[in-house]
Scaffold this active site. Structure first.
Site, PDB file in Angstrom:
ATOM      1  N   ARG A  29      40.383  54.033 -19.125  1.00 29.07           N
ATOM      2  CA  ARG A  29      41.840  53.435 -19.276  1.00 29.07           C
ATOM      3  C   ARG A  29      42.361  52.529 -18.437  1.00 29.07           C
ATOM      4  NH1 ARG A  29      43.090  59.169 -20.464  1.00 29.07           N
ATOM      5  NH2 ARG A  29      42.461  59.467 -22.476  1.00 29.07           N
TER       6      ARG A  29
ATOM      7  N   LYS B 242      44.286  37.404 -20.547  1.00 31.96           N
ATOM      8  CA  LYS B 242      43.816  37.518 -22.165  1.00 31.96           C
ATOM      9  C   LYS B 242      42.455  37.938 -22.004  1.00 31.96           C
ATOM     10  CE  LYS B 242      46.773  34.734 -24.821  1.00 31.96           C
ATOM     11  NZ  LYS B 242      46.838  33.709 -25.900  1.00 31.96           N
TER      12      LYS B 242
ATOM     13  N   GLU C  23      40.188  21.837 -22.473  1.00 29.04           N
ATOM     14  CA  GLU C  23      41.294  22.793 -22.218  1.00 29.04           C
ATOM     15  C   GLU C  23      42.138  22.272 -20.956  1.00 29.04           C
ATOM     16  OE1 GLU C  23      41.977  25.310 -23.974  1.00 29.04           O
ATOM     17  OE2 GLU C  23      40.379  26.485 -24.818  1.00 29.04           O
TER      18      GLU C  23
ATOM     19  N   LYS D  60      49.179  26.688 -15.906  1.00 29.00           N
ATOM     20  CA  LYS D  60      48.898  27.913 -16.636  1.00 29.00           C
ATOM     21  C   LYS D  60      49.846  28.847 -15.830  1.00 29.00           C
ATOM     22  CE  LYS D  60      45.862  30.847 -19.191  1.00 29.00           C
ATOM     23  NZ  LYS D  60      44.631  31.164 -19.805  1.00 29.00           N
TER      24      LYS D  60
ATOM     25  N   GLU E  61      52.754  36.561 -24.153  1.00 28.66           N
ATOM     26  CA  GLU E  61      53.092  35.798 -25.379  1.00 28.66           C
ATOM     27  C   GLU E  61      54.156  36.293 -26.384  1.00 28.66           C
ATOM     28  OE1 GLU E  61      49.296  33.554 -26.481  1.00 28.66           O
ATOM     29  OE2 GLU E  61      50.339  33.515 -28.583  1.00 28.66           O
TER      30      GLU E  61
ATOM     31  N   ARG F   7      54.283  31.211 -24.135  1.00 30.52           N
ATOM     32  CA  ARG F   7      52.625  31.084 -23.864  1.00 30.52           C
ATOM     33  C   ARG F   7      51.842  30.558 -25.042  1.00 30.52           C
ATOM     34  NH1 ARG F   7      48.740  35.523 -20.783  1.00 30.52           N
ATOM     35  NH2 ARG F   7      46.934  34.355 -21.113  1.00 30.52           N
TER      36      ARG F   7
ATOM     37  N   ASN G  27      47.891  27.194 -26.795  1.00 26.95           N
ATOM     38  CA  ASN G  27      46.854  27.248 -27.804  1.00 26.95           C
ATOM     39  C   ASN G  27      47.120  26.156 -28.495  1.00 26.95           C
ATOM     40  OD1 ASN G  27      45.694  29.774 -28.109  1.00 26.95           O
ATOM     41  ND2 ASN G  27      47.475  30.961 -28.150  1.00 26.95           N
TER      42      ASN G  27
ATOM     43  N   HIS H 206      44.139  25.000 -30.825  1.00 28.84           N
ATOM     44  CA  HIS H 206      43.568  26.424 -31.117  1.00 28.84           C
ATOM     45  C   HIS H 206      43.448  26.802 -32.634  1.00 28.84           C
ATOM     46  CE1 HIS H 206      43.059  25.955 -26.801  1.00 28.84           C
ATOM     47  NE2 HIS H 206      42.354  27.143 -26.748  1.00 28.84           N
TER      48      HIS H 206
ATOM     49  N   HIS I 193      40.037  27.238 -33.977  1.00 25.97           N
ATOM     50  CA  HIS I 193      39.471  28.648 -34.272  1.00 25.97           C
ATOM     51  C   HIS I 193      39.050  28.773 -35.612  1.00 25.97           C
ATOM     52  CE1 HIS I 193      42.021  30.921 -31.149  1.00 25.97           C
ATOM     53  NE2 HIS I 193      41.046  30.408 -30.496  1.00 25.97           N
TER      54      HIS I 193
ATOM     55  N   HIS J  68      33.565  26.377 -28.173  1.00 30.56           N
ATOM     56  CA  HIS J  68      34.895  26.732 -28.305  1.00 30.56           C
ATOM     57  C   HIS J  68      35.645  25.416 -27.706  1.00 30.56           C
ATOM     58  CE1 HIS J  68      38.976  28.705 -27.883  1.00 30.56           C
ATOM     59  NE2 HIS J  68      38.935  28.321 -26.665  1.00 30.56           N
TER      60      HIS J  68
HETATM   61  P1  NAD Z   1      30.632  30.201 -22.300  1.00 31.42           P
HETATM   62  O1  NAD Z   1      31.120  31.688 -21.494  1.00 31.42           O
HETATM   63  O2  NAD Z   1      29.741  30.714 -23.602  1.00 31.42           O
HETATM   64  O3  NAD Z   1      29.736  29.599 -21.176  1.00 31.42           O
HETATM   65  C1  NAD Z   1      28.914  28.298 -21.701  1.00 31.42           C
HETATM   66  C2  NAD Z   1      27.605  28.215 -21.449  1.00 31.42           C
HETATM   67  O4  NAD Z   1      27.268  28.066 -20.101  1.00 31.42           O
HETATM   68  C3  NAD Z   1      27.018  29.712 -21.739  1.00 31.42           C
HETATM   69  O5  NAD Z   1      25.623  29.249 -22.083  1.00 31.42           O
HETATM   70  C4  NAD Z   1      26.705  30.098 -20.349  1.00 31.42           C
HETATM   71  O6  NAD Z   1      25.796  31.075 -20.113  1.00 31.42           O
HETATM   72  C5  NAD Z   1      26.517  28.822 -19.500  1.00 31.42           C
HETATM   73  N1  NAD Z   1      26.981  28.870 -18.170  1.00 31.42           N
HETATM   74  C6  NAD Z   1      27.951  29.430 -17.648  1.00 31.42           C
HETATM   75  N2  NAD Z   1      27.998  28.900 -16.174  1.00 31.42           N
HETATM   76  C7  NAD Z   1      27.066  28.229 -15.906  1.00 31.42           C
HETATM   77  C8  NAD Z   1      26.778  27.490 -14.849  1.00 31.42           C
HETATM   78  N3  NAD Z   1      27.365  27.536 -13.658  1.00 31.42           N
HETATM   79  N4  NAD Z   1      25.604  26.681 -14.798  1.00 31.42           N
HETATM   80  C9  NAD Z   1      24.857  26.810 -15.880  1.00 31.42           C
HETATM   81  N5  NAD Z   1      25.223  27.295 -17.039  1.00 31.42           N
HETATM   82  C10 NAD Z   1      26.306  28.143 -17.088  1.00 31.42           C
HETATM   83  O7  NAD Z   1      31.617  29.549 -22.729  1.00 31.42           O
HETATM   84  P2  NAD Z   1      33.015  28.809 -21.833  1.00 31.42           P
HETATM   85  O8  NAD Z   1      33.363  27.794 -22.570  1.00 31.42           O
HETATM   86  O9  NAD Z   1      33.066  29.226 -20.692  1.00 31.42           O
HETATM   87  O10 NAD Z   1      34.319  29.905 -22.847  1.00 31.42           O
HETATM   88  C11 NAD Z   1      34.457  30.130 -23.795  1.00 31.42           C
HETATM   89  C12 NAD Z   1      35.150  31.324 -24.324  1.00 31.42           C
HETATM   90  O11 NAD Z   1      36.196  31.537 -23.735  1.00 31.42           O
HETATM   91  C13 NAD Z   1      35.461  31.573 -25.709  1.00 31.42           C
HETATM   92  O12 NAD Z   1      35.036  32.820 -26.086  1.00 31.42           O
HETATM   93  C14 NAD Z   1      37.081  31.467 -25.761  1.00 31.42           C
HETATM   94  O13 NAD Z   1      37.645  32.323 -26.889  1.00 31.42           O
HETATM   95  C15 NAD Z   1      37.245  32.195 -24.400  1.00 31.42           C
HETATM   96  N6  NAD Z   1      38.566  31.701 -23.720  1.00 31.42           N
HETATM   97  C16 NAD Z   1      39.437  32.508 -23.285  1.00 31.42           C
HETATM   98  C17 NAD Z   1      40.802  32.365 -22.856  1.00 31.42           C
HETATM   99  C18 NAD Z   1      41.600  33.432 -22.225  1.00 31.42           C
HETATM  100  O14 NAD Z   1      42.586  33.014 -21.891  1.00 31.42           O
HETATM  101  N7  NAD Z   1      41.207  34.557 -21.927  1.00 31.42           N
HETATM  102  C19 NAD Z   1      41.076  31.053 -22.809  1.00 31.42           C
HETATM  103  C20 NAD Z   1      40.078  30.049 -23.185  1.00 31.42           C
HETATM  104  C21 NAD Z   1      39.170  30.397 -23.902  1.00 31.42           C
HETATM  105  N1  GLY Z   2      44.200  30.303 -23.294  1.00 29.59           N
HETATM  106  C1  GLY Z   2      45.395  30.458 -24.014  1.00 29.59           C
HETATM  107  C2  GLY Z   2      46.265  31.851 -23.115  1.00 29.59           C
HETATM  108  O1  GLY Z   2      45.785  31.946 -22.265  1.00 29.59           O
HETATM  109  O2  GLY Z   2      47.105  31.979 -23.386  1.00 29.59           O
END
Ligand code: NAD
Ligand code: GLY
Length: 369
Positions: free
Chosen positions: A125, A147, A189, A231, A241, A245, A249, A252, A256, A269
């Site tokens: 939890r 998030k 982003e 942010k 949100e 917030r 998006n 997005h 999405h 993404h």
């Molecule tokens: P990812 O986590 O898939 O990383 C991208 C690629 O880069 C992967 O293959 C990873 O292994 C590689 N990688 C990571 N760091 C590296 C480094 N330093 N050197 C070499 N390779 C490296 O993708 P991302 O773009 O980082 O994240 C996308 C995800 O984030 C999506 O799932 C999206 O929904 C999520 N997201 C979440 C929020 C939130 O607020 N929580 C906001 C935006 C996006």
């Molecule tokens: N990336 C959108 C949020 O954090 O709200």
């Protein structure tokens, strides 16, 4: 900004407040973690790409703080942001008899960060966790604000929780190993913060894009810091949100749909968000909120950042209908009505619905240009 200076950005959320540290040479320095509560165990969650690069130095840096430092290595990619991967984290925690003080460390991009956060929110939890983001996208967005989620085959990030980390450690040096396509994805982003909140920042990005793409440390430091500041300003007012917030998006809703429609992982993404921002800007213009010059300016920057601006065809039969169906699964949708983040004037965003016929026009134009 001097690349060698430690920069910090605070997230002010009462007893869930924390700060983001930004600089090079941070993630492998024990001092980055010295203020965290001491505990018997830490679990580093990483993936098959990032683990071999950075897990060992992180393990060493955590050794003064935790008697045991375990590591779990997940398969890499958006397609693995699933229950099965989440269970690998729970397996590692339970097999090592981890207690509720065990601290999770998300070492990787947004996929690892979102899954680790969700695991931390639900294991016993709730256990503490720290974000150590290693992609530009994760440093400017996903590691901040709490998030957390996994995907469902029918919708992106549909299962998750709001759960804040104890700290975010953005080590700019880790961006040196990031593939160029991933750097561009992260820029989507970054760019989004301009139209929704700060047109001066957009102008700065236009003027400094070459330095960013060449990964000049001062330029990277500036975009990570400014993005986190914006942010932080948004999340500090609306953590869960209820309203504001949602502007984060921008791009997005269309994005999405592209990710889910093509299959998770086909477009990155950030690529889907980049194209989605072009579509949302087009929609804003058709609703007479912004002019054609604004759309052109944003589209040009997105293209120069190395991101797609032409939308993919998702169905040979009724392409716009397929987009609309996918967008109705968006978390912002209410009673089947799609809500879009639109730009009402450059530097300011609103959330509202739009007539299907106009949305169809935008999809047709963006898929066929
Ligand atoms: P990812 O986590 O898939 O990383 C991208 C690629 O880069 C992967 O293959 C990873 O292994 C590689 N990688 C990571 N760091 C590296 C480094 N330093 N050197 C070499 N390779 C490296 O993708 P991302 O773009 O980082 O994240 C996308 C995800 O984030 C999506 O799932 C999206 O929904 C999520 N997201 C979440 C929020 C939130 O607020 N929580 C906001 C935006 C996006
Ligand atoms: N990336 C959108 C949020 O954090 O709200």
């Amino acid at each position: 900004m001097k690349a060698s200076e430690l920069q910090t950005v605070s997230i002010d959320l009462a007893d869930r407040s924390y700060h983001i540290a930004i600089r090079g040479s941070l993630f492998d320095n024990p001092l980055s973690y010295a203020e965290l509560p001491k505990a018997g165990a830490a679990l580093i969650v990483t993936n098959t790409t990032v683990g071999p690069l950075y897990a060992q130095p992180l393990q060493k840096a955590l050794a003064p703080q935790y008697a045991q430092v375990y590591t779990v290595v997940l398969p890499d990619g958006e397609a693995f942001k699933t229950w099965e991967s989440l269970n690998l984290i729970f397996d590692a925690l339970l097999l090592n008899a981890c207690d509720r003080k065990t601290t999770l460390f998300a070492l990787g991009g947004g996929v690892v960060g979102d899954m680790t956060g969700f695991a931390a929110a639900s294991y016993m939890r709730g256990v503490p966790f720290v974000q150590v983001p290693t992609t530009l996208l994760a440093q400017v967005d996903s590691s901040v604000g709490g998030k957390t989620a996994i995907n469902h085959p029918l919708g992106k990030n549909m299962i998750g929780a709001f759960y804040q980390p104890l700290k975010v450690v953005c080590d700019l040096d880790t961006l040196k190993t990031l593939p160029q396509r991933e750097l561009s994805a992260g820029l989507a982003e970054v760019i989004k913060y301009g139209p929704i909140a700060d047109m001066d920042f957009l102008a700065w990005l236009e003027a400094n894009l070459d330095a960013i793409l060449a990964r000049e440390p001062a330029a990277l430091g500036h975009i990570v810091k400014r993005s986190c500041e914006i942010k932080s300003w948004v999340v500090g007012q609306d953590e869960r949100e209820a309203g504001l917030r949602a502007i984060l998006n921008f791009g997005h809703t269309f994005g999405h749909a592209i990710e889910a429609g093509l299959g998770f992982g086909v477009w990155l993404h950030g690529e889907a968000v980049g194209c989605g921002m072009v579509m949302a800007a087009q929609l804003s213009a058709r609703l007479e909120l912004v002019d054609a010059f604004f759309v052109h300016r944003l589209t040009t920057l997105i293209a120069k950042a190395g991101l797609p601006t032409k939308a993919p065809i998702l169905s040979a039969d009724d392409n716009a209908g397929r987009y609309l169906d996918l967008m109705r699964v968006d978390k912002k949708a209410e009673g089947g009505e799609i809500k879009f983040v639109l730009i009402d004037k450059p530097g300011s965003a609103i959330v509202r619905s739009a007539p299907d016929a106009v949305v169809r026009q935008v999809i047709d134009v963006c898929c066929n240009k």
